[in-house]
Design a protein around this motif. Structure first.
Motif, short mmCIF file in Angstrom:
data_model
loop_
_atom_site.label_atom_id
_atom_site.label_comp_id
_atom_site.label_asym_id
_atom_site.label_seq_id
_atom_site.Cartn_x
_atom_site.Cartn_y
_atom_site.Cartn_z
N ARG A 1 0.83 -1.19 0.00
CA ARG A 1 0.00 0.00 0.00
C ARG A 1 0.88 1.26 0.00
O ARG A 1 1.98 1.26 0.57
CB ARG A 1 -0.92 0.01 1.22
CG ARG A 1 -1.89 -1.14 1.28
CD ARG A 1 -2.99 -1.02 0.25
NE ARG A 1 -3.91 0.07 0.62
CZ ARG A 1 -4.77 0.62 -0.21
NH1 ARG A 1 -4.85 0.22 -1.47
NH2 ARG A 1 -5.56 1.59 0.20
N GLY B 1 -3.34 3.82 -2.41
CA GLY B 1 -3.33 2.92 -3.55
C GLY B 1 -2.46 1.72 -3.26
O GLY B 1 -1.94 1.54 -2.15
N THR B 2 -2.28 0.91 -4.30
CA THR B 2 -1.54 -0.34 -4.20
C THR B 2 -0.56 -0.44 -5.36
O THR B 2 -0.90 -0.09 -6.50
CB THR B 2 -2.52 -1.53 -4.25
OG1 THR B 2 -3.48 -1.39 -3.21
CG2 THR B 2 -1.80 -2.86 -4.10
N CYS C 1 -2.07 1.62 -8.57
CA CYS C 1 -3.51 1.69 -8.79
C CYS C 1 -4.11 2.30 -7.54
O CYS C 1 -4.09 1.68 -6.47
CB CYS C 1 -4.10 0.31 -9.06
SG CYS C 1 -5.89 0.35 -9.35
N TYR C 2 -4.59 3.53 -7.69
CA TYR C 2 -5.21 4.21 -6.55
C TYR C 2 -6.58 3.61 -6.28
O TYR C 2 -7.19 2.98 -7.14
CB TYR C 2 -5.31 5.72 -6.82
CG TYR C 2 -3.96 6.37 -6.87
CD1 TYR C 2 -3.30 6.71 -5.69
CD2 TYR C 2 -3.32 6.62 -8.08
CE1 TYR C 2 -2.04 7.29 -5.73
CE2 TYR C 2 -2.06 7.19 -8.12
CZ TYR C 2 -1.43 7.53 -6.94
OH TYR C 2 -0.17 8.09 -6.99
N ASP C 3 -7.07 3.82 -5.08
CA ASP C 3 -8.35 3.25 -4.67
C ASP C 3 -9.52 3.75 -5.51
O ASP C 3 -10.56 3.12 -5.55
CB ASP C 3 -8.61 3.50 -3.18
CG ASP C 3 -7.62 2.75 -2.30
OD1 ASP C 3 -6.89 1.86 -2.80
OD2 ASP C 3 -7.57 3.06 -1.09
N ASP C 4 -9.34 4.89 -6.19
CA ASP C 4 -10.39 5.39 -7.09
C ASP C 4 -10.18 4.90 -8.52
O ASP C 4 -10.80 5.40 -9.46
CB ASP C 4 -10.48 6.92 -7.04
CG ASP C 4 -9.22 7.60 -7.58
OD1 ASP C 4 -8.25 6.90 -7.96
OD2 ASP C 4 -9.19 8.85 -7.61
N ASP C 5 -9.29 3.91 -8.71
CA ASP C 5 -8.98 3.26 -9.99
C ASP C 5 -8.11 4.08 -10.94
O ASP C 5 -7.87 3.66 -12.06
CB ASP C 5 -10.24 2.77 -10.71
CG ASP C 5 -10.93 1.64 -9.98
OD1 ASP C 5 -10.22 0.82 -9.34
OD2 ASP C 5 -12.16 1.56 -10.03
N ASP D 1 -5.88 4.61 6.28
CA ASP D 1 -6.10 3.84 5.06
C ASP D 1 -7.40 3.04 5.16
O ASP D 1 -7.51 2.14 5.99
CB ASP D 1 -4.91 2.90 4.84
CG ASP D 1 -5.02 2.08 3.56
OD1 ASP D 1 -6.03 2.19 2.83
OD2 ASP D 1 -4.08 1.31 3.30
N GLN E 1 -8.49 0.77 3.28
CA GLN E 1 -8.29 -0.62 2.86
C GLN E 1 -7.46 -1.43 3.86
O GLN E 1 -7.36 -2.63 3.74
CB GLN E 1 -7.59 -0.67 1.50
CG GLN E 1 -8.37 -0.02 0.39
CD GLN E 1 -9.63 -0.78 0.06
OE1 GLN E 1 -9.64 -2.00 0.05
NE2 GLN E 1 -10.70 -0.06 -0.19
N ASN F 1 -8.64 -4.62 5.29
CA ASN F 1 -8.85 -5.73 4.36
C ASN F 1 -7.55 -6.46 4.01
O ASN F 1 -7.58 -7.42 3.26
CB ASN F 1 -9.48 -5.21 3.07
CG ASN F 1 -10.85 -4.63 3.31
OD1 ASN F 1 -11.57 -5.07 4.21
ND2 ASN F 1 -11.23 -3.65 2.53
#
Length: 101
Positions: A20, A37-38, A54-58, A82, A84, A87
């Motif tokens: 992350r 993001g990841t 890849c950010y959490d908003d794609d 964060d 995410q 998860n």
């Protein structure tokens, strides 16, 4: 934190896949915002190595070693925010001693 810079410099580029990150963006209306993001892939076929975020908003962004280091440093200080994080399974300290541990 020089440990993070050293880790990014010395580690296999592929070892950061699924890690992350956090990055600050300036929004004209809202001021400074932090996005998470990841790291999803890397390309070391040419120099310098680039990592795909890849950010959490794609949204997607390709970054170099210096930018990736900044993102990991910011994540270290912001990971409690964060969305995410809950998860993710907690990586072992051996895998990520300076950032996610």
């Amino acid at each position: 934190d020089d440990k993070i810079a050293q880790l990014v410099s010395d580690a296999d580029p592929g070892s950061f896949i699924q890690w992350r990150i956090a990055k600050e963006f300036v929004d004209p209306k809202d001021g400074m915002l932090v996005f998470f993001g990841t790291v999803t892939e890397f390309d070391d076929s040419e120099s310098p190595t680039r990592w795909r975020i890849c950010y959490d908003d794609d949204d997607l962004e390709d970054v170099d070693r210096e930018e990736l280091t900044k993102m990991f440093k910011l994540y270290k200080s912001m990971k409690r925010l964060d969305p995410q994080k809950k998860n993710l399974s907690k990586p072992s300290k051996k895998e990520s001693p300076a950032i996610h541990g």
